[in-house]
Design a protein around this motif. Structure first.
Motif, PDB file in Angstrom:
ATOM      1  N   VAL A   9       0.844  -1.189   0.000  1.00 56.72           N
ATOM      2  CA  VAL A   9       0.000   0.000   0.000  1.00 56.72           C
ATOM      3  C   VAL A   9       0.878   1.237   0.000  1.00 56.72           C
ATOM      4  O   VAL A   9       2.042   1.195   0.399  1.00 56.72           O
ATOM      5  N   HIS A  10       0.310   2.323  -0.476  1.00 54.26           N
ATOM      6  CA  HIS A  10       1.006   3.602  -0.363  1.00 54.26           C
ATOM      7  C   HIS A  10       0.006   4.672   0.035  1.00 54.26           C
ATOM      8  O   HIS A  10      -1.200   4.549  -0.196  1.00 54.26           O
ATOM      9  N   ARG A  11       0.537   5.715   0.649  1.00 52.63           N
ATOM     10  CA  ARG A  11      -0.288   6.827   1.116  1.00 52.63           C
ATOM     11  C   ARG A  11      -0.471   7.810  -0.030  1.00 52.63           C
ATOM     12  O   ARG A  11       0.487   8.217  -0.664  1.00 52.63           O
ATOM     13  N   LEU A  12      -1.720   8.177  -0.284  1.00 50.86           N
ATOM     14  CA  LEU A  12      -1.979   9.211  -1.276  1.00 50.86           C
ATOM     15  C   LEU A  12      -1.476  10.548  -0.730  1.00 50.86           C
ATOM     16  O   LEU A  12      -1.574  10.802   0.475  1.00 50.86           O
ATOM     17  N   PRO A  13      -0.929  11.394  -1.583  1.00 55.30           N
ATOM     18  CA  PRO A  13      -0.337  12.650  -1.090  1.00 55.30           C
ATOM     19  C   PRO A  13      -1.361  13.653  -0.575  1.00 55.30           C
ATOM     20  O   PRO A  13      -1.047  14.483   0.268  1.00 55.30           O
ATOM     21  N   GLN A  14      -2.583  13.574  -1.054  1.00 56.04           N
ATOM     22  CA  GLN A  14      -3.638  14.508  -0.662  1.00 56.04           C
ATOM     23  C   GLN A  14      -4.190  14.147   0.709  1.00 56.04           C
ATOM     24  O   GLN A  14      -4.277  12.971   1.057  1.00 56.04           O
ATOM     25  N   SER A  15      -4.580  15.147   1.491  1.00 58.03           N
ATOM     26  CA  SER A  15      -5.302  14.915   2.740  1.00 58.03           C
ATOM     27  C   SER A  15      -6.791  15.030   2.451  1.00 58.03           C
ATOM     28  O   SER A  15      -7.210  15.732   1.539  1.00 58.03           O
ATOM     29  N   TYR A  16      -7.587  14.349   3.251  1.00 57.15           N
ATOM     30  CA  TYR A  16      -9.031  14.305   3.047  1.00 57.15           C
ATOM     31  C   TYR A  16      -9.754  14.629   4.339  1.00 57.15           C
ATOM     32  O   TYR A  16      -9.171  14.641   5.418  1.00 57.15           O
ATOM     33  N   ARG A  17     -11.060  14.866   4.202  1.00 56.66           N
ATOM     34  CA  ARG A  17     -11.953  15.023   5.353  1.00 56.66           C
ATOM     35  C   ARG A  17     -13.290  14.413   4.970  1.00 56.66           C
ATOM     36  O   ARG A  17     -13.577  14.200   3.790  1.00 56.66           O
ATOM     37  N   TRP A  18     -14.097  14.114   5.998  1.00 58.44           N
ATOM     38  CA  TRP A  18     -15.430  13.588   5.718  1.00 58.44           C
ATOM     39  C   TRP A  18     -16.259  14.684   5.074  1.00 58.44           C
ATOM     40  O   TRP A  18     -16.220  15.837   5.503  1.00 58.44           O
ATOM     41  N   SER A  19     -17.004  14.337   4.047  1.00 56.68           N
ATOM     42  CA  SER A  19     -17.923  15.289   3.422  1.00 56.68           C
ATOM     43  C   SER A  19     -19.031  15.614   4.416  1.00 56.68           C
ATOM     44  O   SER A  19     -19.461  14.750   5.185  1.00 56.68           O
ATOM     45  N   ALA A  20     -19.499  16.844   4.397  1.00 54.22           N
ATOM     46  CA  ALA A  20     -20.542  17.281   5.328  1.00 54.22           C
ATOM     47  C   ALA A  20     -21.757  16.366   5.229  1.00 54.22           C
ATOM     48  O   ALA A  20     -22.286  16.131   4.144  1.00 54.22           O
ATOM     49  N   GLY A  21     -22.146  15.812   6.364  1.00 51.57           N
ATOM     50  CA  GLY A  21     -23.307  14.938   6.414  1.00 51.57           C
ATOM     51  C   GLY A  21     -23.040  13.501   5.992  1.00 51.57           C
ATOM     52  O   GLY A  21     -23.952  12.685   5.979  1.00 51.57           O
ATOM     53  N   PHE A  22     -21.802  13.173   5.640  1.00 50.01           N
ATOM     54  CA  PHE A  22     -21.487  11.828   5.165  1.00 50.01           C
ATOM     55  C   PHE A  22     -20.318  11.192   5.922  1.00 50.01           C
ATOM     56  O   PHE A  22     -19.555  10.415   5.349  1.00 50.01           O
ATOM     57  N   ALA A  23     -20.150  11.514   7.182  1.00 50.67           N
ATOM     58  CA  ALA A  23     -19.042  10.962   7.968  1.00 50.67           C
ATOM     59  C   ALA A  23     -19.056   9.439   7.909  1.00 50.67           C
ATOM     60  O   ALA A  23     -20.079   8.813   8.154  1.00 50.67           O
ATOM     61  N   GLY A  24     -17.938   8.877   7.521  1.00 54.63           N
ATOM     62  CA  GLY A  24     -17.810   7.426   7.424  1.00 54.63           C
ATOM     63  C   GLY A  24     -18.178   6.847   6.077  1.00 54.63           C
ATOM     64  O   GLY A  24     -17.954   5.669   5.834  1.00 54.63           O
ATOM     65  N   SER A  25     -18.752   7.688   5.176  1.00 53.38           N
ATOM     66  CA  SER A  25     -19.185   7.124   3.906  1.00 53.38           C
ATOM     67  C   SER A  25     -18.773   7.922   2.671  1.00 53.38           C
ATOM     68  O   SER A  25     -18.874   7.415   1.558  1.00 53.38           O
ATOM     69  N   LYS A  26     -18.299   9.151   2.847  1.00 56.92           N
ATOM     70  CA  LYS A  26     -17.893   9.945   1.692  1.00 56.92           C
ATOM     71  C   LYS A  26     -16.826  10.951   2.126  1.00 56.92           C
ATOM     72  O   LYS A  26     -16.969  11.575   3.180  1.00 56.92           O
ATOM     73  N   VAL A  27     -15.780  11.082   1.323  1.00 57.50           N
ATOM     74  CA  VAL A  27     -14.694  11.999   1.644  1.00 57.50           C
ATOM     75  C   VAL A  27     -14.533  13.047   0.548  1.00 57.50           C
ATOM     76  O   VAL A  27     -15.032  12.874  -0.565  1.00 57.50           O
TER      77      VAL A  27
END
Length: 114
Positions: A9-27
């Motif tokens: 595996v490798h780490r993607l260079p971009q950082s992410y956050r949960w999309s508003a209202g979709f914590a755990g299912s969409k970034v």
């Protein structure tokens, strides 16, 4: 025999956050100009999938983290399944995966010397 031993595996260079209202299912990607907060996520992508086996492998990786009470989520990102973990859990997560025989590809840049 551990079926994860040949996974990389490798780490993607971009950082992410949960999309508003979709914590755990969409970034969504965090703009580079935004400071990374406690809700920052990192994404790990499989480099060594056998054809069609990326999703089950990523689910097994996620389960390995759940076994030590590290929350993770497997979601599609850039057309591939990715394992998302909180940035503060990244080192514990990669250590756990290494203990299962998963290789972690490191990014590096070469510098030309004059």
């Amino acid at each position: 025999m551990n079926t994860l031993q040949h996974s990389i595996v490798h780490r993607l260079p971009q950082s992410y956050r949960w999309s508003a209202g979709f914590a755990g299912s969409k970034v969504e990607p965090i703009p580079q100009s935004t400071p990374n907060g406690e809700n920052c996520l990192v994404a790990l992508r499989l480099l060594s999938p056998e054809e069609g086996n990326a999703w089950p492998v990523m689910e097994r990786l996620s389960q390995a983290l759940t076994d030590i009470e590290l929350y993770s989520s497997v979601l599609e990102c850039e057309g591939e399944p990715c394992l998302f973990v909180k940035s503060q859990d990244e080192f514990a997560a990669t250590c756990r995966l290494k203990n299962f025989g998963v290789a972690i590809a490191e990014t590096f840049s070469s510098q030309n010397s004059a």
